[in-house]
Design a protein around this motif. Sequence first.
Motif, PDB file in Angstrom:
ATOM      1  N   GLN A 122       0.840  -1.206   0.000  1.00 25.37           N
ATOM      2  CA  GLN A 122       0.000   0.000   0.000  1.00 25.37           C
ATOM      3  C   GLN A 122       0.877   1.259   0.000  1.00 25.37           C
ATOM      4  O   GLN A 122       0.555   2.240  -0.680  1.00 25.37           O
TER       5      GLN A 122
ATOM      6  N   SER B 217       1.660   6.838  -6.799  1.00 24.92           N
ATOM      7  CA  SER B 217       0.533   7.650  -7.229  1.00 24.92           C
ATOM      8  C   SER B 217       0.861   9.142  -7.265  1.00 24.92           C
ATOM      9  O   SER B 217       0.290   9.879  -8.066  1.00 24.92           O
ATOM     10  N   ILE B 218       1.778   9.586  -6.432  1.00 17.59           N
ATOM     11  CA  ILE B 218       2.062  11.023  -6.348  1.00 17.59           C
ATOM     12  C   ILE B 218       2.655  11.561  -7.652  1.00 17.59           C
ATOM     13  O   ILE B 218       2.036  12.414  -8.296  1.00 17.59           O
TER      14      ILE B 218
ATOM     15  N   GLU C 124      -2.105   9.873   2.571  1.00 18.06           N
ATOM     16  CA  GLU C 124      -2.234   8.437   2.829  1.00 18.06           C
ATOM     17  C   GLU C 124      -0.871   7.849   3.191  1.00 18.06           C
ATOM     18  O   GLU C 124      -0.736   7.108   4.178  1.00 18.06           O
ATOM     19  N   LEU C 125       0.139   8.194   2.420  1.00 14.71           N
ATOM     20  CA  LEU C 125       1.496   7.693   2.676  1.00 14.71           C
ATOM     21  C   LEU C 125       2.008   8.183   4.025  1.00 14.71           C
ATOM     22  O   LEU C 125       2.633   7.419   4.776  1.00 14.71           O
TER      23      LEU C 125
ATOM     24  N   ALA D 184      -3.067  13.437  -6.114  1.00 19.75           N
ATOM     25  CA  ALA D 184      -1.680  13.243  -5.663  1.00 19.75           C
ATOM     26  C   ALA D 184      -1.537  13.631  -4.198  1.00 19.75           C
ATOM     27  O   ALA D 184      -0.861  12.937  -3.421  1.00 19.75           O
TER      28      ALA D 184
ATOM     29  N   SER E 213      -2.908  10.980  -1.941  1.00 18.12           N
ATOM     30  CA  SER E 213      -1.941   9.873  -1.829  1.00 18.12           C
ATOM     31  C   SER E 213      -0.797  10.240  -0.895  1.00 18.12           C
ATOM     32  O   SER E 213      -0.301   9.398  -0.148  1.00 18.12           O
TER      33      SER E 213
ATOM     34  N   ASN F 109       0.200  10.947 -10.767  1.00 18.13           N
ATOM     35  CA  ASN F 109      -0.947  11.846 -10.924  1.00 18.13           C
ATOM     36  C   ASN F 109      -0.522  13.253 -11.311  1.00 18.13           C
ATOM     37  O   ASN F 109      -1.234  13.933 -12.051  1.00 18.13           O
TER      38      ASN F 109
ATOM     39  N   ARG G 298       2.252   1.697  -3.499  1.00 22.33           N
ATOM     40  CA  ARG G 298       1.221   2.196  -4.428  1.00 22.33           C
ATOM     41  C   ARG G 298       0.938   3.676  -4.183  1.00 22.33           C
ATOM     42  O   ARG G 298       0.769   4.452  -5.121  1.00 22.33           O
ATOM     43  N   ALA G 299       0.882   4.081  -2.925  1.00 24.44           N
ATOM     44  CA  ALA G 299       0.599   5.484  -2.598  1.00 24.44           C
ATOM     45  C   ALA G 299       1.712   6.401  -3.108  1.00 24.44           C
ATOM     46  O   ALA G 299       1.446   7.443  -3.704  1.00 24.44           O
TER      47      ALA G 299
END
Length: 121
Positions: A38, A45-46, A75-76, A69, A72, A49, A41-42
């Motif tokens: 996870q 994504s930054i 989230e990270l 972004a 994410s 995006n 993936r996060a």
Amino acid sequence: MHNYPELKIWQQARSLVKSIYTLTDSIDQNQQYVLISQMQRAVLSIPSNIAEGAGRHTNKEFVRFHSIANGSAFELETQLFLCIDLGYVSEENVSSVINDLKEIQKMIYRLSESLKQSLDS
């Protein structure tokens, strides 16, 4: 369209990807597979995006992808704190990564606000 490889925010986000992959390599992957996956993936994504938004035709779309972004990035950040809480890494080991991440969050915000102002004028 924007030339994303020239954006400092995109360059720093790419650097963060390397930092997170290096950090997650130090965690026992068998026991913490879901969290590591996870986090990876996060962080991916930054910059992804930011690049995707840069390839869109309007600043409004670019701002929307900055929002994704930034989500994410937060989230990270949460996942990094969870790694500390669970004892997978020490706070000292991730403090520089968290600081880099916070700087990226600020950059995303500033760029988004700048783009929003150009939409209003």
